[in-house]
Enzyme design. Sequence first.
Site, PDB file in Angstrom:
ATOM      1  CD  GLU A 157      -6.003   0.653   0.567  1.00 27.51           C
ATOM      2  OE1 GLU A 157      -6.885   0.212  -0.199  1.00 27.51           O
ATOM      3  OE2 GLU A 157      -4.792   0.544   0.344  1.00 27.51           O
ATOM      4  CE  LYS A 217      -6.677  -1.957  -3.729  1.00 26.67           C
ATOM      5  NZ  LYS A 217      -6.284  -1.241  -2.513  1.00 26.67           N
ATOM      6  CG  ASP A 252     -20.884   4.408 -12.226  1.00 24.27           C
ATOM      7  OD1 ASP A 252     -20.260   3.627 -11.478  1.00 24.27           O
ATOM      8  OD2 ASP A 252     -21.767   4.036 -13.017  1.00 24.27           O
ATOM      9  CG  HIS A 286       0.319   0.129   3.965  1.00 28.14           C
ATOM     10  ND1 HIS A 286      -0.149  -0.883   3.169  1.00 28.14           N
ATOM     11  CD2 HIS A 286       0.133   1.256   3.251  1.00 28.14           C
ATOM     12  CE1 HIS A 286      -0.573  -0.387   2.034  1.00 28.14           C
ATOM     13  NE2 HIS A 286      -0.406   0.905   2.059  1.00 28.14           N
TER      14      HIS A 286
HETATM   15  C1  MEV Z   1      -2.468  -0.969  -1.790  1.00 29.42           C
HETATM   16  O1  MEV Z   1      -3.814  -0.599  -1.683  1.00 29.42           O
HETATM   17  C2  MEV Z   1      -1.906  -0.525  -3.122  1.00 29.42           C
HETATM   18  C3  MEV Z   1      -0.493  -1.003  -3.430  1.00 29.42           C
HETATM   19  O2  MEV Z   1      -0.404  -2.422  -3.306  1.00 29.42           O
HETATM   20  C4  MEV Z   1      -0.200  -0.589  -4.853  1.00 29.42           C
HETATM   21  C5  MEV Z   1       1.087  -1.167  -5.435  1.00 29.42           C
HETATM   22  O3  MEV Z   1       1.535  -2.224  -4.984  1.00 29.42           O
HETATM   23  O4  MEV Z   1       1.583  -0.530  -6.386  1.00 29.42           O
HETATM   24  C6  MEV Z   1       0.521  -0.425  -2.477  1.00 29.42           C
END
Ligand code: MEV
Length: 432
Positions: free
Chosen positions: A85, A272, A288, A385
């Site tokens: 990513e 995430k 792992d 991004h």
């Molecule tokens: C993207 O991989 C992760 C984010 O969405 C985490 C977040 O929103 O805190 C940018």
Amino acid sequence: MSKTITGFSKLTKDEKINWLANNFFKESEKGVSILKQYENQDEKLQQLHDEFIENTISNFYIPYAVAPNFIINGKPYAIPMAIEESSVVAAASLVAKFWSTRGGFKTKVISTIKVGQVHFMYEGYFETLQKYFQKNKDKLIKATESITENMRKRGGGIVDIELRDKTARLENYYQLHVTFETADSMGANFINSCLEAIAKEFKNNTSADLKPDINIVMSILSNYVPECLVRAEVSCKVEDFFDVNPEIYAQKFVQAIQIANIEPYRAVTHNKGIMNGIDAVVLATGNDFRAIAAGAHAYAAKSGTYKSLTNAKIEDGIFYFWIEIPLSLGTVGGLTKLHPLAKLSLEILQNPSAEELMQIIAVAGLSQNFAALKALTTTGIQQGHMKMHLMNILNQLEANLHEKEIIVKKLKGKTVTHNAVADALHQLRIKK
Ligand code: MEV
């Protein structure tokens, strides 16, 4: 031609590829050549990878990068990350630099206990079972002695075995809840071998003098390790938090975490982002990542509501930000020394113990969350991004280095869409 097959695992690698090419590839030559392209020319190295799993037909690469300038408990680290990513490594590097001028990261391991369970059914009285268990507990530990011998030399082994009554939730269901210390290894094989030996001893003995007989359902480690816990934190004066309006932005940062604590839709995305950093280092060090992710998310839900794994507060003009997360990791065993890049990652990390690795990886998670929340509560996430997204689109369109440079400049501050990039590239190529 058939899309199903018996005896696939017995075929040679070329036969497996041919079968796939004949049955599934749209353009069989092209498919085969992609698989071959990702084969390593070094036969020994390829064989090593082939033997990690079954039915290997090629390798699947993801980028391997390094985020430098982390200061953890006063010691500098460059952190290796394996991740596909975009923005994750860039974010880690920026955050490392940011905190390196504000005292760095402070970390500590809270506990290192791992868990395994023998799940079984018993239709008699709990008191009878309990008496029997107490009488035979030492024998259960003795039954693992040959397995635990080496681990005990390294300071690990079985910590305790408890009999747990679970019949309130499931009729006749009990557990032997076993706790372990596994030194520098993650210990999955060690734990499972101990559990199977314990289950065997428990069952064999019971058949002689416990009525009715117990029925073992399964013996397996748990990836839920709330007592294998690490903490990482940063802090700074609120005025050092941001160039403009630091009080407002520090407050917004804290609010972003409060939101994640009461709103699972937000918490899952929030966590995430933390796992972006954690999994990348877990993978790079041959650990792992599925086990780590499962354990982390379960921990996030330990109160009954799925919450943020990080926390923040402002107290007496100081901004505090921290994470507490369960991480069961190894720096010996498994792939850690077998996969040449995993071994190199550990070398880059100055050959840490498992406890040190827990602290480094907690920092990687905290850093990702810091980067995400800082962007989200200020400029928004898309600015960073989109820079990387633009590069991906340019690569898809096979732009050369010179074209990339010009188009990155041209689209600076503009909305990046596939069409906008394709148009800009088209215009540039016409001009030539
Ligand atoms: C993207 O991989 C992760 C984010 O969405 C985490 C977040 O929103 O805190 C940018």
